[in-house]
Design an enzyme around this catalytic site. Sequence first.
Site, PDB file in Angstrom:
ATOM      1  N   TYR A 130      -5.208  -2.927   5.114  1.00 18.33           N
ATOM      2  CA  TYR A 130      -3.908  -2.974   4.438  1.00 18.33           C
ATOM      3  C   TYR A 130      -2.849  -3.617   5.323  1.00 18.33           C
ATOM      4  O   TYR A 130      -2.010  -4.367   4.845  1.00 18.33           O
ATOM      5  CB  TYR A 130      -3.497  -1.550   4.060  1.00 18.33           C
ATOM      6  CG  TYR A 130      -2.280  -1.484   3.165  1.00 18.33           C
ATOM      7  CD1 TYR A 130      -2.406  -1.629   1.786  1.00 18.33           C
ATOM      8  CD2 TYR A 130      -1.012  -1.269   3.685  1.00 18.33           C
ATOM      9  CE1 TYR A 130      -1.302  -1.562   0.955  1.00 18.33           C
ATOM     10  CE2 TYR A 130       0.100  -1.206   2.859  1.00 18.33           C
ATOM     11  CZ  TYR A 130      -0.050  -1.346   1.488  1.00 18.33           C
ATOM     12  OH  TYR A 130       1.044  -1.278   0.678  1.00 18.33           O
ATOM     13  N   GLU A 177       7.442  12.135  -1.794  1.00 20.74           N
ATOM     14  CA  GLU A 177       8.264  12.383  -2.977  1.00 20.74           C
ATOM     15  C   GLU A 177       8.279  13.890  -3.169  1.00 20.74           C
ATOM     16  O   GLU A 177       7.259  14.488  -3.481  1.00 20.74           O
ATOM     17  CB  GLU A 177       7.663  11.706  -4.201  1.00 20.74           C
ATOM     18  CG  GLU A 177       7.435  10.220  -4.030  1.00 20.74           C
ATOM     19  CD  GLU A 177       5.985   9.821  -4.158  1.00 20.74           C
ATOM     20  OE1 GLU A 177       5.163  10.639  -4.594  1.00 20.74           O
ATOM     21  OE2 GLU A 177       5.664   8.685  -3.801  1.00 20.74           O
TER      22      GLU A 177
END
Length: 178
Positions: A151, A121
């Site tokens: 994950y 971002e």
Amino acid sequence: MILTGPAIAAAVAAGEITIDPYDPARLSPNAYDWRLGDTIRVCDGSLDAAAPTAFTEQVIPDHGLSLVPGLLYLGVTLEKTGSERYAQLLNGDRTTGCLGIWVHVSAPLGHQGHAIRWTLEIRAAKPVRIYPGMTLGKLVFLTAFGAADSYQQRAAKYAATDGIDISRLYEEIAGGPR
């Protein structure tokens, strides 16, 4: 505990950490200097958490791209990084911060097992030119305590990310745009 540069190098050599492409010259005392990939998305118009984000995507030219303040850009790391043994923290650094470039502000944690090219971002305080392959920050590796929980083995919405990914919060909001 945070890994030192030599410990990162040893873990890469042992196959416990993936950094691709890997350049040992990019190691610092406690981190690896990561770079900006060659693609960027400009988020168009207003953003709505209940709807997919509209964007335009472009390759960052070799002569650079000027970022405009007030726009949200989504970029991607050049390196794909991951580890089943260590967690990761992706940060900007002082060099880019002094240019008024903020990268990866909201989600610096890479869980154990997260093997990705990171979505960034990016915001600019002033007009600033960026270049593909430029160093934007530091990646640190942390020892995880307790039972490992990969994950990549979960049904997590960003587990398969291999490039720039928009927010998928809209998947959790019933009814969609209002």
